[in-house]
Every structure is written in structure tokens, then in C-alpha cells.
Design a protein around this motif. Structure first.
Motif, PDB file in Angstrom:
ATOM      1  N   ASP A  60       5.030  33.416  22.795  1.00  0.00           N
ATOM      2  CA  ASP A  60       6.403  33.212  23.246  1.00  0.00           C
ATOM      3  C   ASP A  60       6.806  34.467  24.013  1.00  0.00           C
ATOM      4  O   ASP A  60       6.832  35.569  23.460  1.00  0.00           O
ATOM      5  CB  ASP A  60       7.331  32.975  22.066  1.00  0.00           C
ATOM      6  N   LEU A  61       7.066  34.302  25.286  1.00  0.00           N
ATOM      7  CA  LEU A  61       7.392  35.469  26.112  1.00  0.00           C
ATOM      8  C   LEU A  61       8.720  36.093  25.748  1.00  0.00           C
ATOM      9  O   LEU A  61       8.983  37.238  26.110  1.00  0.00           O
ATOM     10  CB  LEU A  61       7.413  35.071  27.602  1.00  0.00           C
ATOM     11  N   ASP A  62       9.560  35.334  25.037  1.00  0.00           N
ATOM     12  CA  ASP A  62      10.811  35.917  24.598  1.00  0.00           C
ATOM     13  C   ASP A  62      10.548  36.874  23.443  1.00  0.00           C
ATOM     14  O   ASP A  62       9.481  36.877  22.828  1.00  0.00           O
ATOM     15  CB  ASP A  62      11.787  34.824  24.181  1.00  0.00           C
ATOM     16  N   VAL A  63      11.543  37.689  23.163  1.00  0.00           N
ATOM     17  CA  VAL A  63      11.421  38.665  22.076  1.00  0.00           C
ATOM     18  C   VAL A  63      12.638  38.541  21.179  1.00  0.00           C
ATOM     19  O   VAL A  63      13.630  37.872  21.501  1.00  0.00           O
ATOM     20  CB  VAL A  63      11.298  40.097  22.641  1.00  0.00           C
ATOM     21  N   GLY A  64      12.535  39.238  20.043  1.00  0.00           N
ATOM     22  CA  GLY A  64      13.660  39.235  19.111  1.00  0.00           C
ATOM     23  C   GLY A  64      13.853  37.882  18.476  1.00  0.00           C
ATOM     24  O   GLY A  64      12.894  37.185  18.121  1.00  0.00           O
ATOM     25  N   VAL A  65      15.098  37.514  18.316  1.00  0.00           N
ATOM     26  CA  VAL A  65      15.405  36.219  17.704  1.00  0.00           C
ATOM     27  C   VAL A  65      14.932  35.071  18.570  1.00  0.00           C
ATOM     28  O   VAL A  65      14.701  33.958  18.088  1.00  0.00           O
ATOM     29  CB  VAL A  65      16.906  36.103  17.413  1.00  0.00           C
ATOM     30  N   ASN A  66      14.773  35.309  19.884  1.00  0.00           N
ATOM     31  CA  ASN A  66      14.315  34.254  20.779  1.00  0.00           C
ATOM     32  C   ASN A  66      12.803  34.127  20.781  1.00  0.00           C
ATOM     33  O   ASN A  66      12.251  33.221  21.389  1.00  0.00           O
ATOM     34  CB  ASN A  66      14.795  34.526  22.204  1.00  0.00           C
TER      35      ASN A  66
END
Length: 834
Positions: A160-166
Motif C-alpha cells: 500500500d503506497l499510502d502510509v500511516g492510517v491510510n
């Protein structure tokens, strides 16, 4: 996935900015930070920079505010008219930072006049714009039916290229009776899942199982990704391989060549035969790490496969699976740390540079600002700058990674007009790496040198009687400045010479310095000219200097000798008297002549050209003395006429002829008869006749005109005048008392007083007086019965007569005595008409 950082080695050079102000550069440093979500539209406002930094919007415009960024893509733009930062390019957090958190990029805002440097950091927050994805659509497992509960099977991880909660949050396994899902996190917090056998498999009941692995993130709305799991149940392998270490650690140096050994993993299987043969492979076959490292499936040796760059990744974490022939597996973790080497040379970026500098710039004047970076870390990334060679410049660091190039001493363009400065940036690695940058600086000229002449005094010679406009000499001054500052003009300084302006004598060409004669010079009038010439450059203000010029006039033989003695007369004859008793070498007289020329042109020689008797007299070649060369005899003529030529030593020579009359006699009566024939001046007679005729005509005209008016008065006056004219009045002579003759000397027995009266043509003659001379001088007048006088002169004859025919009257005192009476008559001043 490829990652891009601010320090990417392919980043372009910074934009050049010139901000040189006054004599020093004032620098201000401040930091602000903004946080914005990714994927904002172009033009979206990031923040009000002017307000946050306490700046006026006018200051942004006047200071030419600019953004200086090391990024290959400039994501923000500064709106100087509003003082805000706006999005310039699409910001994709995943493209910018990858999985690095927090994600931010930093740039500088620079203002000029004075310089201000503000560091701005923009943090990019993540939005849930990427779903978890698997590299493959399905996974295949071959599991023995005798696999014991608790057996673990590694599943591929979702990305998932998003980070954190995303970012990736949980994995879910579809409902089944045999397997449960266990989730783990590595040291970096990245989650991965294992499928754990909960209930033994029974190939006879279900030889194949189809499961789904679902990965979900924590964003809103939530996104997910799915991969299919196919399980083939094998038969009869009831022991799985076991790694001897759960975690392997290794260190490898960046830029290591291919096939470089990293470490070896090892797993053992308790089975026998083919079920004990173990093969090794990466758990995540689709990971990018497979391009960097290679594991030998039989030996478990891990080696380098691709290019390892410390500046991109500093540590790698691999998961290795060991699998036997029965499909049983075990997994282990390999942590590989990358050791940095000094493989990046410093990068020099010119932010501001001035290629021209005035030579009067004070020490410390800023020439350029240089940014230096090194992508290495530690000592390998520590950079120092210096200047090669000995030049009047220095480089110093004012801010982190910023260096200022300044002057170190006073510059002199006339000594060095151009400098090639090599700035060397060297890191502290082993071996050290260096980068060079060449700067060409030209020194601009100022008018700091006055034109000067090679000599303080110039001397030139010019022959008299020159042609006006002739060149005398050429003055040449030098000015080490350049261009207009070295444009020289020659000016003749004003000074009077003999009451006249110097420009009446000479002129100077204002451009070439050629000195010209403005007139023809006469050596006899002026022998030397001394004047001044000023040379002036074209600078502002102009500088000048003076030089003295001496113009020496050279003499030409343009004047013949002039005879001072004997004086040549027209109407009377002067004769030098020589007694017949004169011995050999007797000094008769001396011809005295001068020449107004100088040098050898004035060296005079005397020669006897003609003589009545050449055997009797000679003339001294150098002194002009006329002497007898033999004994005078009674046979020698009384009247001797000598023609002496006086010649100078010039080229060509000039000469003057003088006639000397010599009387050879012992007494005056003896020579009187020889000197009675004097020629009258024909020209004078002609002039006199003309004047008489003219006077007669004028008188006659006046007489006839006035005759009628005054005839009676004229008759009366005429009669009265005739009566007085014909009357005979008695003349009573006067004789002075006698007195004894006490002064009589010489050949005459007595001393006489003579009254000399002028005779024919005396109207045009002047009366001149002579003083005593050491020679006997004989002066005769042809119309007088008694004209011979013997005069003992003590000095010299004075002036030359003004008219061709002259009667020289010499009045002296003589005493007369006789046997009957004595008469003493003195005539001190006879007057002009006596």
C-alpha cells in the motif's frame, strides 16, 4: 518502487541569483514549516509566507524573492504580489517519499538588497488514494497431509503506497476449517501474514483448498486488495525444514561488485531421502530485493546481484523460506546493513557570481555564493572548500553548505587584469574525493594612474631659419590604465617667452604629441626655448603630469663678419701713419671684426687680399694685426692702400672686405699732397640737385600765388633788407693774450690752436668727435687749405659716419706762439655750422 530524494545525484544545478549589495552581504536566516495534503490542485495556497515571516509584500517584490530548491521538480511557487506559496506541480507523496515518513521537502527563499535566506519546509500528509495490492493474482501451496497443526506458511505481502492510517492495516483470510491467519510486523512496522495450519489436512477428504487473502487499509473510505490461495494437499512428508537461526545479520559495502558474498542461511529437515532435500528461496518472489540479492536455492548462499547504493537504501530485510520435497517450509529473516563508502564527490552549485569587479573594490567584497553538497554520510559527506594557488581572494562558510567567495586584498588591474580562480571542494572520506570549479574574474579599470613621460626633461635641436610647421620631436607618454582612462591628450602649457605666448613659437599635436615649430627661429634673437607640455588622460576625474621641453636653436652661418675698426668712411679718408724709421714687425693698426654667429661660424680669419706693396705689410691670420714685414725705406710710396678680407669659418663661409689706408711718412706735410684728391659722392650730388629743383619749384609757385596780395609789402621789406645787406660794418679782430708755450711736443716746435670749419657739402655732414688713440691718425678735407692735424689719440675712434661723405672734425687744444705775439685760442664746441 523507485524512491526519489532531495539529494538525488541527478538533481539539476541551482538557479543563479545575483544579490551583491553595498560592500558587505547581510544574511538573515529563519525557518517556517507548512503541512499540506498530497494531490492538491495546481494553484492551491500552501501558506502566507509574508505574514508568517513578518515581511511586507513590497519587500518581496523589491528583494526579488525567489525559491531555490534542490528538487528536480519544483513543486511550489512564490506569488510575490500576494506573499503566498502556491502549488506549482502535482504532489504525489508516494512518488516523492515512498514509504518514508514523515514526508517533507525543504527549500530556501532568498531575498536581495539586503540578502535574506529563509528555510521553508513543506510536509506532505498522506491521503488514502492507493489500495493495497498484491504482486500476484494467486498463490500456490503444496502441503502434506501429515503436516502437523501449527505449521506455518508465509503469504505474500500486500503493498500500500499510502502510509500511516491510510496504509496497510490488516489481513483477513476467507473462512475455512484448516487454516487461521497470523499477522506480524517487522522492525520497520511493515505488516506481513502467515497462514497457520489449525487442523490437519486430509487429502482424501479435500485434496485442494481455495482461499482468499484480503488486505485492507485504515483509510476512510477503506480500500482493500485480494489474492487467491490454492492449497494442494500432498502425501507423506511429516517433518518440515527448520532454520538454525531465526534472524541472520550481514553487512555489505555499497557499490560491491556482483556475486559478492553476503551471508549463508541454513535449514535442516528431519525427514530422510527426498523429503529431506531443502531448497531456499525468497518468501516474496516479486519484491524489488530480488533484483539486488540472489540466494542459491541449494546452498542458501546469499550474494549481491545488482547495484547497491547507500544513498538510496541503508538497510535491507529479507525473508528466506526453506522448503523440502514434501512442501513443508520454514522461514527466517536476514537483515543486511549497507556500509557507506566515499563514492560521491562534492557537488558545487553557483548561486550567485559576478565576473567583473572594479580594481578599487575594498577587501571583503563578495564576488559569488556557492552551494556545496555531498551525498555521502558521516565523514564522507563532510566537505571543506579552498582556493588553489595564491590569489587575492578567499572563500569562507557563512551558512550550512553555503560558501562566500570574497576579495582578500586590494586589486590592481595594471598588475593583473584577469584571474582564473579554481575552487576545490574536498570531502573527508578515504580516499578523499574532490570537485573543482573554475571562475574567471576580470578586473575593471579605474582611473588611478596618471600618464607619465619616460623622461622628466626632453631636449631637441633645430637649425635656425627653419620652415614653419616642421616637426621638432615627438613626445610619448604612457598610461597603464585602459580604454578611456588611457586616452592621452597633449596640451601646451601657457607661458610667455620674450613677452609673447609660447603658442607663437611651438605647437603640440593633441593626439600624437608631435611638437611643431610655429615660426622660423633666428639664433641671433633666441638661442633656447623652454616650455612645458601637459599630458592628460580621459578619465573622470582626469589625471595629468607635466614635462619640460628644451628646444635648442642651432646656429647657421647666415651673418657675415662686421668690421668695427678701422671705420670705413665715405667722404673723408682715414690713414694710419707709419714712420719711415719703423722696424720690422712695426704695428701699423689692427683690424677688429666680430661675427654675430656662434661656434665655428664666428671663428674669424684675416687675409691680405690686395696691397700697394705686398712685400711691406702682412696681416695676422687670427688677430688681424697689420705689421711691417721689412724695414721701411725712402723708396716706399707714401700712400699705401691695403685690402683686408675678413672670413668666418662657416660652411659656406662668409666674408667682409675692409680698406686700410696707410701713410708712410715722418711728417704731415709730406703726406698732404698724396691725400688731396677725394671723390665726391655722385649719389649725394644727384640727390642734392633734385632737392634744389623741387625746392625752387615750390618757392616759385608760392611766390607767384602771393605776389599780387603782398607785392607792396614785399617791395618795402626787400628794399630795407638790401640796404642792410650792402652796408660794410667794421670787423675788429681779437687776439688773446700771449702765454708761454709749455705744452709743445712732437715734431712741431710750437703748439697751435686750429679752428676747423666745414666746407663744401658740409650741410649733409655731421660733426663727430674722437678721443685720443695710441696711433697717429691723419684726417683731411679736400676743400680746406689747412686740414692736416696730427692727433695723439688715447683710446679709439667712436662712431661710423652716417653719410657717405663726411668731414670728421676733431677739436683739440693747441697753443700758438711766435716771436712777435702769443695766441691761445680754444674751441671746445664749434657747433655744427661753424
Amino acid at each position: 518502487m523507485d524512491k526519489k530524494y532531495v539529494g538525488d545525484e541527478n538533481v539539476r544545478f541551482f538557479e543563479l541569483i545575483c544579490f551583491l549589495i553595498r560592500k558587505k552581504l547581510r544574511q538573515v536566516h529563519a525557518q517556517i514549516r507548512y503541512s499540506v495534503p498530497e494531490e492538491l490542485k495546481k494553484g492551491s495556497v500552501i501558506g502566507n509566507v509574508a505574514q508568517d515571516l513578518g515581511l511586507d509584500v513590497k519587500r518581496l517584490r523589491s528583494g526579488r524573492g525567489r525559491i531555490v530548491s534542490g528538487e528536480s521538480i519544483q513543486y511550489v511557487d512564490l506569488k510575490t504580489d500576494k506573499g503566498i506559496l502556491a502549488v506549482k506541480e502535482r504532489i504525489d507523496r508516494e512518488q516523492l517519499c515512498g514509504d518514508t515518513t514523515p514526508c517533507s521537502f525543504t527549500f530556501e527563499m532568498i531575498l536581495e538588497n539586503p540578502m535574506e535566506l529563509h528555510q521553508i519546509t513543506v510536509e506532505i500528509t498522506d491521503i488514502n488514494d492507493n489500495s493495497p495490492t498484491f504482486k500476484r493474482d494467486s498463490m500456490h501451496f503444496e502441503i502434506s497431509e501429515i503436516a502437523a497443526p501449527g505449521a506455518r506458511f508465509s503469504l505474500i505481502s500486500a503493498e500500500d503506497l499510502d502510509v500511516g492510517v491510510n496504509g496497510l492495516r490488516d489481513y483477513f483470510l476467507s473462512d475455512n476449517d484448516n487454516f487461521i491467519l497470523k499477522q506480524h510486523s517487522n522492525a520497520e512496522g511493515k505488516k506481513y501474514a502467515e497462514m497457520v495450519l489449525q487442523k490437519a489436512l486430509d487429502r482424501e477428504v479435500n485434496p485442494n483448498l481455495s482461499l482468499k487473502l484480503i488486505a485492507v487499509d485504515g483509510g476512510t473510505p477503506q480500500r482493500s486488495g485480494t489474492v487467491n490461495i490454492n492449497v494442494a494437499v500432498l502425501d507423506a512428508n511429516d517433518n518440515a525444514p527448520v532454520f538454525n537461526q531465526s534472524v541472520y545479520k550481514a553487512v555489505v559495502t555499497e557499490m560491491s561488485p556482483k556475486d559478492t558474498y553476503v551471508t549463508t542461511v541454513s535449514a535442516s529437515d528431519a525427514d530422510f531421502g527426498s523429503n529431506a532435500i531443502v531448497t531456499y528461496y525468497f518468501s516474496d518472489l516479486d519484491s524489488a530485493l530480488g533484483d539486488l540479492f540472489l540466494v542459491d536455492e541449494k546452498t542458501g548462499v546469499i550474494s549481491v546481484k545488482g547495484d547497491i547504493d547507500y544513498e538510496k537504501d541503508k538497510k535491507f530485510e529479507l525473508r528466506i523460506d526453506a522448503k523440502d520435497q514434501g512442501g513443508l517450509t520454514d522461514s527466517s529473516k536476514v537483515i543486511i546493513e549497507i556500509a557507506d563508502i566515499n563514492d560521491n564527490a562534492p557537488i558545487l552549485s553557483v548561486m550567485s557570481f559576478t565576473s567583473h569587479i572594479s580594481e578599487d573594490s575594498p577587501p571583503g567584497t563578495t564576488i559569488g555564493i556557492i552551494n556545496v553538497k555531498d551525498l555521502d554520510s558521516g565523514d564522507n559527506g563532510q566537505v571543506s572548500c579552498k582556493i588553489e594557488g595564491t590569489v587575492p581572494f578567499k572563500i569562507k562558510s557563512n551558512l550550512r553548505n553555503y560558501y562566500t567567495l570574497t576579495t582578500d586584498s586590494v586589486l590592481d588591474r595594471e598588475t593583473v587584469s584577469e584571474y582564473n580562480i579554481t575552487v576545490v571542494a574536498t570531502d573527508n572520506g578515504t580516499p578523499p574525493l574532490a570537485a573543482k570549479r573554475l571562475f574567471n574574474i576580470k578586473v575593471s579599470d579605474v582611473n588611478d594612474n596618471a600618464p607619465v613621460f619616460p623622461k622628466s626633461v626632453y631636449s631637441a635641436f633645430i637649425m635656425e631659419n627653419n620652415s614653419p610647421g616642421v616637426s621638432v620631436l615627438t613626445l610619448k607618454a604612457n598610461d597603464p590604465d585602459e580604454n578611456q582612462n588611457a586616452r592621452i591628450s597633449y596640451i601646451l602649457e601657457g607661458k610667455s617667452i620674450a613677452g609673447s605666448s609660447v603658442s607663437e613659437y611651438v605647437s603640440v599635436n593633441v593626439e600624437t604629441g608631435v611638437v611643431l615649430a610655429a615660426r622660423s627661429f633666428d639664433y641671433e634673437q633666441i638661442k633656447e626655448l623652454v616650455f612645458f607640455v601637459k599630458v592628460q588622460d580621459g578619465g573622470s576625474p582626469p589625471l595629468s603630469s607635466n614635462v619640460t621641453v628644451k628646444l635648442i636653436i642651432q646656429d647657421q652661418n647666415d651673418n657675415p663678419p662686421q668690421v668695427l675698426y678701422p671705420i670705413q668712411t665715405g667722404g673723408s679718408m682715414v690713414a694710419e701713419m707709419v714712420p719711415r724709421s719703423a722696424d720690422v714687425g712695426y704695428l701699423v693698426t689692427k683690424v677688429v671684426a666680430v661675427d654675430v654667429d656662434s661656434g665655428q661660424n664666428a671663428w674669424l680669419s684675416y687675409k691680405l687680399q690686395k696691397a700697394t706693396d705686398r712685400a711691406l705689410f702682412e696681416v695676422g691670420l687670427q688677430n688681424g694685426e697689420i705689421r711691417t714685414i721689412r724695414q721701411v725705406t725712402d723708396k716706399d710710396a707714401v700712400k699705401q692702400r691695403l685690402t683686408v678680407i675678413v672670413e668666418d669659418n662657416g660652411q659656406p663661409s662668409r666674408s667682409t672686405t675692409v680698406i686700410v689706408n696707410v701713410a708712410v711718412a715722418d711728417s704731415f706735410p709730406e703726406v698732404l699732397s698724396e691725400f688731396t684728391d677725394f671723390p665726391h659722392d655722385k649719389e649725394y650730388n644727384d640727390n642734392l640737385t633734385f632737392y634744389l629743383v623741387l625746392a625752387l619749384a615750390v618757392v616759385s609757385f608760392l611766390f607767384i600765388t602771393c605776389l599780387v596780395v603782398i607785392i607792396s609789402v614785399k617791395i618795402y621789406r626787400w628794399r630795407q633788407s638790401r640796404i642792410l645787406y650792402h652796408s660794410s660794418l667794421p670787423v675788429i679782430p681779437y687776439f688773446p693774450p700771449r702765454f708761454s708755450d709749455t705744452l709743445g711736443t712732437g715734431t712741431l716746435p710750437h703748439v697751435y690752436n686750429y679752428e676747423v670749419c666745414r666746407t663744401t657739402d658740409s650741410r649733409k655732414s655731421d660733426c663727430k668727435f674722437g678721443q685720443a688713440n695710441s696711433q697717429n691718425v691723419l684726417i683731411m678735407d679736400p676743400s680746406s687749405s689747412v686740414t692736416m692735424q696730427r692727433i695723439q689719440s688715447e683710446k679709439s675712434i667712436l662712431d661710423e659716419p652716417d653719410s657717405p661723405l663726411e668731414v670728421r672734425v676733431i677739436i683739440t687744444r693747441w697753443r700758438f706762439s711766435s716771436s712777435q705775439q702769443q695766441c691761445n685760442c680754444e674751441a671746445d664746441d664749434p657747433g655744427p655750422e661753424r
